[in-house]
Design a protein around this motif. Structure first.
Motif, PDB file in Angstrom:
ATOM      1  N   LEU A 175       2.245  -2.481   2.018  1.00 52.90           N
ATOM      2  CA  LEU A 175       2.836  -2.504   0.687  1.00 52.90           C
ATOM      3  C   LEU A 175       1.948  -3.302  -0.266  1.00 52.90           C
TER       4      LEU A 175
ATOM      5  N   LEU B 288      -0.202  -1.533  -3.358  1.00 57.46           N
ATOM      6  CA  LEU B 288       0.119  -1.869  -4.744  1.00 57.46           C
ATOM      7  C   LEU B 288      -1.020  -2.645  -5.423  1.00 57.46           C
TER       8      LEU B 288
ATOM      9  N   THR C  48      16.138  -3.547  -0.379  1.00 58.51           N
ATOM     10  CA  THR C  48      14.927  -3.953   0.345  1.00 58.51           C
ATOM     11  C   THR C  48      15.103  -5.345   0.925  1.00 58.51           C
TER      12      THR C  48
ATOM     13  N   ALA D 106       9.621  -4.534  -5.397  1.00 57.85           N
ATOM     14  CA  ALA D 106       9.220  -3.837  -4.172  1.00 57.85           C
ATOM     15  C   ALA D 106       9.804  -4.535  -2.960  1.00 57.85           C
TER      16      ALA D 106
ATOM     17  N   TYR E 110       8.288   0.952   3.098  1.00 57.87           N
ATOM     18  CA  TYR E 110       8.403   0.105   1.905  1.00 57.87           C
ATOM     19  C   TYR E 110       8.769   0.979   0.712  1.00 57.87           C
TER      20      TYR E 110
ATOM     21  N   PHE F 246       9.030   0.749  -3.838  1.00 56.50           N
ATOM     22  CA  PHE F 246       8.740  -0.043  -5.042  1.00 56.50           C
ATOM     23  C   PHE F 246       9.230   0.715  -6.267  1.00 56.50           C
TER      24      PHE F 246
END
Ligand code: DAH
Length: 334
Positions: free
Chosen positions: A220, A224, A248, A280, A301, A303
């Motif tokens: 993740l 990102l 999350t 996220a 994951y 976001f």
């Protein structure tokens, strides 16, 4: 006489062709086509001519008259800049034609989609009118959850509502497919908020989701960070802070160094030097259970990012409402 007519034609072709002002043209018109012009006198003299000659000369006179008229018109055209309008003032500033182009928000969205596509994500879309299950329940936001207060929801009827975020597209995608899934879901979302410079009742988000076996938090962070470097350049500073989202665990908020002041502090970053761009985290096991996945086997994951904020930093606009008003006077400038 026919010879004289040819001489006149040659002379006129020359002079009309090189005339450089309206005045000069007017003089030429009087000289070649006016009442006292040689051509007009010839024309009037036709009556007293021998009939054997009259026909040929008459035809030649008329042909030349017609051609002189055309030469005059062509010269007027040329002096008017070819626009066909005599008397056009060439010193006036021109009127720019209005060329249509993409709305800045759509440009930002296209750029984000481009980057995520390069990173292996595909675009998924979902309905704007959602239901309670997809927008809240399956995302671990049950009816009494305080997070619902933050999603000032427009209800349509019954449990139908205007989606308050793009996260329900995660749910729809997971329920209709098997992992691995790597999607982004861009689109408009709705919240019942009083509009001000930083709030609008309609805005854009881009959701991301990656689920597979053995996906880790480091991925993740890596993806990102890569995304933000594509967007803002390799030297951009990025930071992750702990955050909270019901769907999350663990969750993070991701900031970039302010693109307007480069970290020095300005009104856009509220003097902090940082701008929050993304929420996220690792998909909560409860979300996996809601869509029928086994959280012991599958991880992933997710976001979400605010498209408007990215667009505003890029365009330098300081009021989100400007992006929705569609005032062409403004849009033409950015
Ligand atoms: N849905 C969140 C919101 O509207 C944004 C978000 C945060 C989406 C974290 C996510 C996430 O997928 O992991 O504020």
């Amino acid at each position: 006489m026919l010879k004289r007519l040819e001489e006149l034609r040659a002379e006129a072709t020359d002079l009309f062709g090189s005339a450089s002002s309206e005045n000069e043209l007017e003089e030429l018109r009087v000289r070649f086509l006016g009442r006292k012009s040689e051509l007009n006198q010839m024309s009037r003299g036709l009556g007293g001519m021998d009939p054997s000659e009259r026909k040929a000369v008459g035809q030649a006179v008329n042909a030349l008259k017609k051609d002189l008229g055309a030469m005059l018109a062509a010269a007027q055209d040329r002096l008017a800049g070819g626009g066909g309008k005599p008397g056009l003032d060439l010193t006036l500033p021109g009127r720019r034609p209005w060329v249509g182009r993409r709305h800045p928000l759509m440009r930002t969205l296209a750029r984000l989609e481009e980057i995520f596509t390069l990173l292996g994500f595909e675009v998924a879309l979902g309905p704007h009118i959602e239901d309670d299950f997809h927008n809240f329940e399956a995302l671990n936001i049950p009816a009494d959850h305080p997070a619902r207060d933050m999603h000032d929801t427009f209800y349509v009827e019954g449990d139908r509502l205007l989606r308050t975020h793009t996260s329900p597209v995660q749910i729809r995608t997971m329920m209709s497919r098997k992992p691995p899934i790597r999607i982004i879901a861009p689109g408009r979302v709705y919240r019942n908020e009083t509009p001000d410079a930083s709030h609008s009742a309609e805005f854009y988000q881009l959701e991301g989701l990656y689920v597979d076996r053995g996906v880790k938090f480091g991925e993740l962070k890596g993806v990102l960070t890569r995304f933000l470097r594509e967007l803002y350049g390799d030297d951009v500073a990025v930071r992750l802070r702990p955050g909270f989202f019901p769907f999350t665990e663990p969750s993070a908020e991701i900031d970039v160094e302010c693109r307007v002041c480069h970290g020095k502090g300005c009104s856009v970053c509220k003097q902090t030097g940082w701008v929050e761009l993304l929420g996220a985290g690792m998909v909560d096991p409860r979300v996996f259970r809601a869509v029928g996945y086994d959280p012991d086997e599958i991880s992933g994951y997710a976001f979400g990012l605010g498209v408007d904020r990215i667009c505003m930093m890029e365009t330098g606009l300081d009021d989100i409402r400007l992006l929705m008003e569609n005032d062409l006077r403004l849009l033409r400038q950015i």
